[in-house]
Scaffold this motif. Structure first.
Motif, PDB file in Angstrom:
ATOM      1  N   UNK A 256       0.899  -1.166   0.000  1.00 29.46           N
ATOM      2  CA  UNK A 256       0.000   0.000   0.000  1.00 29.46           C
ATOM      3  C   UNK A 256       0.933   1.210   0.000  1.00 29.46           C
ATOM      4  N   UNK A 257       1.214   1.730  -1.195  1.00 27.61           N
ATOM      5  CA  UNK A 257       2.264   2.770  -1.340  1.00 27.61           C
ATOM      6  C   UNK A 257       1.745   4.140  -0.930  1.00 27.61           C
ATOM      7  N   UNK A 258       2.539   4.809  -0.112  1.00 28.30           N
ATOM      8  CA  UNK A 258       2.176   6.167   0.318  1.00 28.30           C
ATOM      9  C   UNK A 258       2.464   7.146  -0.824  1.00 28.30           C
ATOM     10  N   UNK A 259       1.543   8.052  -1.061  1.00 33.38           N
ATOM     11  CA  UNK A 259       1.695   9.034  -2.137  1.00 33.38           C
ATOM     12  C   UNK A 259       1.345  10.417  -1.579  1.00 33.38           C
ATOM     13  N   UNK A 260       2.275  11.372  -1.765  1.00 35.35           N
ATOM     14  CA  UNK A 260       2.098  12.707  -1.163  1.00 35.35           C
ATOM     15  C   UNK A 260       1.487  13.691  -2.157  1.00 35.35           C
ATOM     16  N   UNK A 261       1.300  13.269  -3.418  1.00 40.69           N
ATOM     17  CA  UNK A 261       0.913  14.226  -4.462  1.00 40.69           C
ATOM     18  C   UNK A 261      -0.567  14.627  -4.365  1.00 40.69           C
ATOM     19  N   UNK A 262      -0.777  15.919  -4.135  1.00 42.58           N
ATOM     20  CA  UNK A 262      -2.150  16.441  -4.051  1.00 42.58           C
ATOM     21  C   UNK A 262      -2.852  16.301  -5.408  1.00 42.58           C
ATOM     22  N   UNK A 263      -2.093  16.513  -6.494  1.00 41.82           N
ATOM     23  CA  UNK A 263      -2.690  16.432  -7.839  1.00 41.82           C
ATOM     24  C   UNK A 263      -3.185  15.013  -8.117  1.00 41.82           C
ATOM     25  N   UNK A 264      -2.354  14.024  -7.776  1.00 45.74           N
ATOM     26  CA  UNK A 264      -2.776  12.629  -8.030  1.00 45.74           C
ATOM     27  C   UNK A 264      -3.939  12.242  -7.129  1.00 45.74           C
ATOM     28  N   UNK A 265      -3.885  12.722  -5.888  1.00 42.39           N
ATOM     29  CA  UNK A 265      -4.984  12.431  -4.963  1.00 42.39           C
ATOM     30  C   UNK A 265      -6.288  12.980  -5.527  1.00 42.39           C
ATOM     31  N   UNK A 266      -6.237  14.214  -6.020  1.00 45.89           N
ATOM     32  CA  UNK A 266      -7.447  14.864  -6.526  1.00 45.89           C
ATOM     33  C   UNK A 266      -8.053  14.080  -7.700  1.00 45.89           C
ATOM     34  N   UNK A 267      -7.163  13.572  -8.571  1.00 47.99           N
ATOM     35  CA  UNK A 267      -7.639  12.801  -9.734  1.00 47.99           C
ATOM     36  C   UNK A 267      -8.459  11.587  -9.285  1.00 47.99           C
ATOM     37  N   UNK A 268      -8.081  11.043  -8.109  1.00 47.42           N
ATOM     38  CA  UNK A 268      -8.755   9.833  -7.633  1.00 47.42           C
ATOM     39  C   UNK A 268      -9.886  10.137  -6.652  1.00 47.42           C
ATOM     40  N   UNK A 269     -10.123  11.431  -6.424  1.00 44.33           N
ATOM     41  CA  UNK A 269     -11.200  11.815  -5.503  1.00 44.33           C
ATOM     42  C   UNK A 269     -10.787  11.696  -4.046  1.00 44.33           C
ATOM     43  N   UNK A 270      -9.468  11.846  -3.768  1.00 46.67           N
ATOM     44  CA  UNK A 270      -8.964  11.696  -2.397  1.00 46.67           C
ATOM     45  C   UNK A 270      -8.189  12.937  -1.979  1.00 46.67           C
ATOM     46  N   UNK A 271      -7.743  12.914  -0.720  1.00 45.79           N
ATOM     47  CA  UNK A 271      -6.849  13.982  -0.249  1.00 45.79           C
ATOM     48  C   UNK A 271      -5.478  13.375  -0.013  1.00 45.79           C
ATOM     49  N   UNK A 272      -4.427  14.149  -0.265  1.00 47.68           N
ATOM     50  CA  UNK A 272      -3.061  13.671   0.000  1.00 47.68           C
ATOM     51  C   UNK A 272      -2.731  13.915   1.478  1.00 47.68           C
ATOM     52  N   UNK A 273      -1.859  13.158   2.085  1.00 49.77           N
ATOM     53  CA  UNK A 273      -1.254  11.966   1.510  1.00 49.77           C
ATOM     54  C   UNK A 273      -2.259  10.813   1.480  1.00 49.77           C
ATOM     55  N   UNK A 274      -2.064   9.914   0.509  1.00 47.72           N
ATOM     56  CA  UNK A 274      -2.951   8.756   0.441  1.00 47.72           C
ATOM     57  C   UNK A 274      -2.128   7.500   0.146  1.00 47.72           C
ATOM     58  N   UNK A 275      -2.775   6.353   0.243  1.00 46.73           N
ATOM     59  CA  UNK A 275      -2.117   5.060  -0.010  1.00 46.73           C
ATOM     60  C   UNK A 275      -2.783   4.416  -1.209  1.00 46.73           C
ATOM     61  N   UNK A 276      -1.971   3.743  -2.002  1.00 44.96           N
ATOM     62  CA  UNK A 276      -2.532   3.130  -3.213  1.00 44.96           C
ATOM     63  C   UNK A 276      -2.041   1.687  -3.334  1.00 44.96           C
ATOM     64  N   UNK A 277      -2.980   0.781  -3.566  1.00 48.74           N
ATOM     65  CA  UNK A 277      -2.616  -0.640  -3.732  1.00 48.74           C
ATOM     66  C   UNK A 277      -3.308  -1.172  -4.965  1.00 48.74           C
ATOM     67  N   UNK A 278      -2.663  -2.121  -5.627  1.00 52.35           N
ATOM     68  CA  UNK A 278      -3.383  -2.757  -6.730  1.00 52.35           C
ATOM     69  C   UNK A 278      -3.144  -4.267  -6.687  1.00 52.35           C
ATOM     70  N   UNK A 279      -4.176  -4.983  -7.128  1.00 50.85           N
ATOM     71  CA  UNK A 279      -4.122  -6.449  -7.036  1.00 50.85           C
ATOM     72  C   UNK A 279      -5.079  -7.041  -8.066  1.00 50.85           C
ATOM     73  N   UNK A 280      -4.609  -8.084  -8.755  1.00 48.98           N
ATOM     74  CA  UNK A 280      -5.486  -8.810  -9.675  1.00 48.98           C
ATOM     75  C   UNK A 280      -5.920 -10.116  -9.023  1.00 48.98           C
ATOM     76  N   UNK A 281      -7.217 -10.339  -8.939  1.00 51.76           N
ATOM     77  CA  UNK A 281      -7.751 -11.605  -8.424  1.00 51.76           C
ATOM     78  C   UNK A 281      -7.905 -12.563  -9.602  1.00 51.76           C
ATOM     79  N   UNK A 282      -7.440 -13.791  -9.418  1.00 50.07           N
ATOM     80  CA  UNK A 282      -7.513 -14.783 -10.497  1.00 50.07           C
ATOM     81  C   UNK A 282      -8.361 -15.953  -9.998  1.00 50.07           C
ATOM     82  N   UNK A 283      -9.478 -16.192 -10.695  1.00 50.27           N
ATOM     83  CA  UNK A 283     -10.427 -17.216 -10.246  1.00 50.27           C
ATOM     84  C   UNK A 283     -10.271 -18.489 -11.077  1.00 50.27           C
ATOM     85  N   UNK A 284     -10.527 -19.615 -10.429  1.00 50.26           N
ATOM     86  CA  UNK A 284     -10.469 -20.879 -11.165  1.00 50.26           C
ATOM     87  C   UNK A 284     -11.891 -21.340 -11.504  1.00 50.26           C
ATOM     88  N   UNK A 285     -12.028 -22.144 -12.572  1.00 49.13           N
ATOM     89  CA  UNK A 285     -13.366 -22.613 -12.943  1.00 49.13           C
ATOM     90  C   UNK A 285     -13.995 -23.379 -11.782  1.00 49.13           C
TER      91      UNK A 285
END
Ligand code: BEZ
Ligand code: FE
Length: 301
Positions: A256-285
């Motif tokens: 969960x990466x800390x990000x201090x950028x107010x501009x990036x936060x605003x793009x995502x509808x958040x306030x800085x500083x914020x944390x960002x994580x990404x994850x792909x879920x892979x399902x089996x049949x």
């Protein structure tokens, strides 16, 4: 010298099982009786200890209600839940690994739109989580359902708090046409499992801490695929190595990466500083039995 009864009782109890009983039920009861008797013999249980055990089980049942599941907590703390998980999900073959459901799942989380806020009105560190839901072959799964739940920044779930006015810090959302999801929330924190019941006393007497590392809960489902019950754990949490319920798997630890950028936060509808994580879920049949099992587990909760 053991009495005759002491040596013959186990077989006598097993012999009373009807040959007409359901075969799987017979198998489970036979093994349960053997192991239970074996345990009593091994520790030479005293009558006082037997009565303590009865009182403990009674208190465990009495602690359960529509918001509290002390038996699931017992199973979790004693490692039974993760053993059942390990047996039932032996090879993940590139698909998302599973972990404990825990006692705080409830049906009926509010639906939010993709990109919505599941923590509106709650104090905490703004966090953005995004990713995809894919098949094992890498196909994006449009319309997959993500059911999420988490604790607040003090480590409590809504069901542990009085008057939260309905489901809180819970959400259901669906992936878009490219199998993508995104949501806003607050950064999860590590927290203790409930210690005000019988399991709290047991943990204390075992000399164990009650902490779980910070995590977000996910139940991810799509028609024709096995439902995945899992968490995303926050990398760097001090309890990752000693989770009280043994639920951590390396593949589920996420930065969960800390990000201090107010501009990036605003793009995502958040306030800085914020944390960002990404994850792909892979399902089996889906095998039919597995889907039924996941639903049974969530219904029990
Ligand atoms: C949880 O993560 O919500 C949880 C899991 C097992 C026991 C207690 C809590
Ligand atoms: Fe949790």
């Amino acid at each position: 010298m053991p009495s005759e009864l002491e040596t013959t009782l186990t077989d006598a109890v097993i012999a009373r099982l009807s040959p007409d009983a359901d075969p799987r039920f017979r198998q489970i009861m036979q093994s349960l009786i053997r192991h239970l008797h074996g345990f009593v013999r091994e520790v030479e249980l005293t009558e006082e200890e037997w009565f303590e055990a009865i009182k403990f089980l009674t208190a465990t049942g009495q602690k359960c209600d529509d918001k509290r599941q002390e038996f699931i907590l017992m199973s979790d703390v004693l490692g039974v839940s993760m053993l059942v998980d390990a047996i039932n999900h032996r090879s993940s073959e590139g698909t998302t690994e599973t972990t404990v459901l825990g006692p705080f799942f409830v049906h009926g989380a509010p639906e939010i739109e993709n990109g919505g806020d599941m923590a509106a009105g709650w104090d905490g560190e703004p966090t953005y989580v995004s990713g995809r839901v894919l098949s094992a072959a890498g196909k994006p799964l449009a319309g997959a359902l993500l059911d999420l739940w988490q604790s607040n920044s003090e480590g409590s779930y809504d069901v542990q708090l009085a008057d939260t006015g309905g489901r809180q810090l819970r959400a259901k959302l669906r992936t878009d046409a490219e199998g993508r999801f995104r949501l806003r929330t607050i950064l999860p924190t590590s927290y203790p499992v409930p210690t005000d019941g019988p399991m709290g006393l047991v943990l204390e007497r075992m000399g164990r801490h009650p902490m779980r590392p910070a995590h977000l809960h996910f139940m991810v489902s799509a028609p024709g695929y096995e439902t995945v019950v899992t968490h995303l754990f926050v990398k760097g949490d001090p309890y990752l190595e000693s989770d009280v319920v043994f639920g951590v798997k390396d593949s589920l630890i996420v930065d969960f990466k800390r990000n201090e950028s107010q501009a990036e936060a605003q793009k995502l509808g958040l306030k800085a500083p914020f944390y960002r994580a990404s994850y792909d879920f892979v399902l089996r049949p889906a095998g039919k039995a597995k889907q039924k099992a996941a639903h049974a587990a969530s219904d029990a909760a």
